[in-house]
Motif scaffolding. Structure first.
Motif, PDB file in Angstrom:
ATOM      1  N   ALA B   8       0.846  -1.210   0.000  1.00  0.00           N
ATOM      2  CA  ALA B   8       0.000   0.000   0.000  1.00  0.00           C
ATOM      3  C   ALA B   8       0.873   1.250   0.000  1.00  0.00           C
ATOM      4  O   ALA B   8       0.606   2.215  -0.734  1.00  0.00           O
ATOM      5  N   ASP B  34      -8.437   3.628  -8.533  1.00  0.00           N
ATOM      6  CA  ASP B  34      -7.962   2.239  -8.565  1.00  0.00           C
ATOM      7  C   ASP B  34      -8.145   1.537  -7.240  1.00  0.00           C
ATOM      8  O   ASP B  34      -8.348   0.317  -7.195  1.00  0.00           O
ATOM      9  N   THR B  35      -8.015   2.271  -6.148  1.00  0.00           N
ATOM     10  CA  THR B  35      -7.988   1.601  -4.845  1.00  0.00           C
ATOM     11  C   THR B  35      -9.264   1.769  -4.042  1.00  0.00           C
ATOM     12  O   THR B  35      -9.568   0.941  -3.193  1.00  0.00           O
ATOM     13  N   GLY B  36      -9.967   2.863  -4.289  1.00  0.00           N
ATOM     14  CA  GLY B  36     -11.164   3.136  -3.472  1.00  0.00           C
ATOM     15  C   GLY B  36     -10.828   3.651  -2.084  1.00  0.00           C
ATOM     16  O   GLY B  36     -11.684   3.690  -1.204  1.00  0.00           O
ATOM     17  N   TRP B  37      -9.588   4.082  -1.874  1.00  0.00           N
ATOM     18  CA  TRP B  37      -9.178   4.535  -0.540  1.00  0.00           C
ATOM     19  C   TRP B  37      -9.799   5.876  -0.180  1.00  0.00           C
ATOM     20  O   TRP B  37      -9.943   6.759  -1.012  1.00  0.00           O
ATOM     21  N   THR B  38     -10.124   6.015   1.096  1.00  0.00           N
ATOM     22  CA  THR B  38     -10.674   7.280   1.591  1.00  0.00           C
ATOM     23  C   THR B  38      -9.526   8.184   2.042  1.00  0.00           C
ATOM     24  O   THR B  38      -8.361   7.751   2.131  1.00  0.00           O
ATOM     25  N   HIS B  40      -9.093   9.250   4.992  1.00  0.00           N
ATOM     26  CA  HIS B  40      -8.593   8.738   6.274  1.00  0.00           C
ATOM     27  C   HIS B  40      -7.523   7.675   6.056  1.00  0.00           C
ATOM     28  O   HIS B  40      -6.500   7.628   6.763  1.00  0.00           O
ATOM     29  N   THR B  41      -7.749   6.811   5.084  1.00  0.00           N
ATOM     30  CA  THR B  41      -6.774   5.760   4.784  1.00  0.00           C
ATOM     31  C   THR B  41      -5.450   6.381   4.370  1.00  0.00           C
ATOM     32  O   THR B  41      -4.383   5.996   4.855  1.00  0.00           O
ATOM     33  N   THR B  44      -3.640   8.017   7.261  1.00  0.00           N
ATOM     34  CA  THR B  44      -3.023   7.017   8.167  1.00  0.00           C
ATOM     35  C   THR B  44      -1.734   6.476   7.566  1.00  0.00           C
ATOM     36  O   THR B  44      -0.712   6.358   8.255  1.00  0.00           O
ATOM     37  N   LEU B  45      -1.788   6.184   6.272  1.00  0.00           N
ATOM     38  CA  LEU B  45      -0.589   5.635   5.621  1.00  0.00           C
ATOM     39  C   LEU B  45       0.537   6.666   5.594  1.00  0.00           C
ATOM     40  O   LEU B  45       1.696   6.333   5.863  1.00  0.00           O
TER      41      LEU B  45
END
Lengths: 534, 137
Positions: B8, B34-38, B40-41, B44-45
């Motif tokens: 990730a 591509d990932t659908g990440w929010t 917040h995600t 955090t990363l």
């Protein structure tokens, strides 16, 4: 809990379960396509029940293998046979070292042989077993704590949006109450985690297209209560850590659980959906192993040949023959009942009495009123010399005596000048004689298949002689009721008659007596059969 | 600097290597299809990557911007070392053999690899000569 109880359970459970596990190997290989994986999971449940349940059902047929020579009547037939066979093997090993003049091995094999008889080996093995089980449990607990901590540290956020809607729809379709799902990174594949409050960990890198398939797989694991299965596997491996077949069974049952999950997922799916699901599996496999050892987690990864078989199973058309599966399940259940039938109903009176009068094995055996207070080697030898009157008079003044302190008792031996053992006994500081026997006579006539029935006069002679021997060996401790003596075994030997008598009264005595040319001779005496002897 | 990136985190690094400095919103917008990440995600990363030392954050402006602290080559080198030690027992020859056996490497790539090896060997030998010369001095 007595050592005999644990030995009964461990030996019976392992022997029966091992047979079942060995049978499962070819059955899984040749009948999976026709019977499906659900029935094999059911069979593994039955194996786990046998492994974990200390139940014993009466079985008159098992009396046939009840050994008369097991020193502890609390041992059921199977455990008794194992103990007798091991004792015989230890004795044979000792004799072999003697015959081949392997002096360096003679002492340890002698200690092993006597240890089998006086239960010191049994007690030592029990300690080793308990330590091993404790270490295995500790390893499992620490591995899972480590794994859970890694997952916790890698947790990003709960799923949301369209994916959450899809997940809820999948749960509803499967009639399963939704459990929390968290994106986690790093995580090679989705897994169902936890026992009491399970949740699903989903890899953060799962594409929006693949994520629903992964979630469906974990929902099916949850639906099948596979997280509870994992606990069962763990318990079986911990309790039976010494049996490699149990570990093999745990691995095989885990595979079958995954295959059953695949069957649940792909039930009612179109071929295209099955192919898509198989593709997700291959992708998850490419990511290899999860962090730590997820004993209490289910995951999608499986590699190599297993993965290939799994994929073929998913995309192929497997027609399960329900009748065959049902027949297998019923047969397996019936065999489970048989696997518990290990109690000899013909001897329960003795065993029940033994259990109720048993001393805890860790207590030193205390015998009343023998007026002896022995502490040194010389004292034990002098005491033993006064006790050999029951044995043949061939014991000469030239006999070589020695005494050895082992655990809480003393082993005293009389040998001829050539070093051949004549008399061997185990004595306590109070003067109690745990056992004493004529070595040469004991070795000369091994138990056989032939049985004999003594005449009434011979039986009376045997009982009277037994009473006399006990009175000589343990003054004041002879049974008060001669009728309490039971004839356990009688067989012909060297033209005479070998008989074993048992008296459950008082201190519980077991004697083997030979009648030769009308004269009785003591071969073997044992006292406190059910007390402190494991 | 050897920093291990997860799969990730690698996606975020790819975005930053492509063009940086970038804001969190920009990164989220690039990766979301591509990932659908929010958000917040991604936040955090990025926070984890900052703690690891693989990205640097500039808070001087109105909005925080992120730049990579390691180059693609450094990150690739770290991943390769991990692959070598975990899968091939630290032996590069096993990795090369694996690539050859699986057909992952073409003839042209093999020739390029041989060139690289030759150049590397020459550089090592020259480095050895220079050290010897310094010793003489």
């Amino acid at each position: 809990m007595r050592t005999a109880t644990i030995y009964n359970f461990l030996l019976e459970a392992n022997i029966m379960a091992s047979l079942a596990i060995l049978l499962m190997i070819p059955l899984r290989k040749f009948f999976r396509k026709r019977m499906g994986s659900t029935v094999f999971c059911f069979a593994w449940l039955l194996v786990a029940v046998r492994l974990l349940c200390p139940l014993a059902l009466p079985n008159p047929l098992i009396h046939e293998i009840q050994s008369s020579y097991a020193p502890d009547p609390a041992l059921r037939p199977i455990a008794g046979q194992v103990q007798v066979r091991l004792s015989d093997a230890a004795r044979d090993l000792y004799l072999w070292t003697q015959n081949n003049h392997l002096e360096s091995l003679t002492e340890p094999t002698f200690s092993l042989f006597t240890g089998m008889g006086n239960a010191s080996v049994a007690i030592l093995l029990m300690k080793v077993y308990l330590v091993g089980a404790g270490l295995v449990v500790l390893w499992f607990v620490l591995s899972n704590i480590r794994f859970r901590r890694k997952l916790r540290a890698g947790r990003i956020e709960p799923i949301s949006g369209a994916l959450l809607d899809k997940y809820n729809a999948l749960c509803q379709a499967r009639h399963v109450k939704p459990i929390p799902v968290y994106f986690t990174d790093p995580l090679p594949s989705a897994c169902l985690v936890g026992v009491f409050k399970p949740y699903i960990a989903l890899p953060l890198t799962a594409s929006p297209a693949d994520a629903p398939q992964m979630l469906l797989h974990e929902i099916c694991h949850y639906q099948g209560r596979d997280h509870l299965w994992a606990v069962l596997r763990l318990l079986c491996c911990a309790v039976h850590w010494f049996n490699p077949l149990v570990w093999l069974a745990a691995a095989m049952s885990r595979t079958d659980m995954e295959l059953r999950c695949d069957e649940r997922v792909t039930k009612n799916q179109t071929p295209e959906e099955r192919k898509a699901y198989a593709g997700v599996l291959v992708l998850a496999a490419a990511r290899r192993n999860s962090p730590g050892t997820p004993i209490l987690a289910t995951g999608m990864t499986m590699t190599g040949k297993k993965l290939k078989n799994r994929v073929l199973s998913i995309v192929g058309e497997n027609r399960v023959i329900k009748g065959l599966a049902a027949a297998f399940a019923v047969t397996a259940a019936a065999l489970l009942v048989c696997a518990f039938a290990t109690l000899d109903p013909i001897g329960p009176a003795v065993n029940a009495r033994a259990e109720s009068q048993a001393y805890p094995w860790w207590r030193a055996y205390e015998a009343p009123d023998l007026a002896a207070d022995l502490s040194t080697e010389d004292e034990f030898i002098a005491y033993a010399k006064t006790k050999v009157g029951c044995f043949p008079p061939e014991l000469s003044e030239n006999a070589v005596w020695r005494a050895e302190h082992v655990s809480d008792s003393w082993l005293v031996t009389a040998a001829d000048p050539d070093g051949d053992t004549l008399i061997h006994g185990c004595f306590h500081e109070t003067g109690l004689i745990e056992y004493i026997y004529d070595w040469q006579l004991t070795m000369s006539c091994m138990p056989g298949e032939e049985k004999a029935t003594p005449t009434k006069e011979e039986k009376a002679q045997l009982i009277a002689f037994a009473q006399q021997c006990v009175a000589q060996l343990l003054p004041g401790m002879a049974p008060t009721d001669a009728d309490a003596w039971q004839l356990v075994r009688c067989e012909p030997c060297d033209g005479g008659l070998d008989a074993q008598l048992f008296c459950p009264m008082g201190e519980e005595y077991s004697l083997t007596i030979r009648i030769e040319a009308g004269e009785p001779r003591l071969i073997y005496f044992m006292c406190g059969v059910n007390k402190g002897n494991g | 600097m050897a920093v291990q990136c997860t799969e990730a985190e690698w996606k975020i690094m790819e975005v930053l290597w492509d063009h940086s400095p970038r804001t969190m919103s920009d990164i989220t917008k690039t990766l979301e299809p591509d990932t659908g990440w929010t958000r917040h995600t991604v936040i955090t990363l990025l926070k984890r990557m900052q703690e690891k030392g693989s990205v640097a954050v500039d808070e001087s402006g109105d909005v925080k911007t992120y730049t990579p602290r390691i180059s693609r080559e450094e990150a690739a080198s770290a991943q390769t070392k991990k692959l070598l030690s975990h899968v091939f027992s630290g032996k590069a020859s096993l990795l090369i053999n694996n690539l050859l056996d699986s057909g992952e490497i073409t003839l042209k790539e093999m020739e390029e690899l041989m060139d690289v090896i030759r150049r590397g060997r020459s550089a090592k030998e020259k480095g050895g000569e220079n050290n010897a010369h310094r010793d003489d001095l």
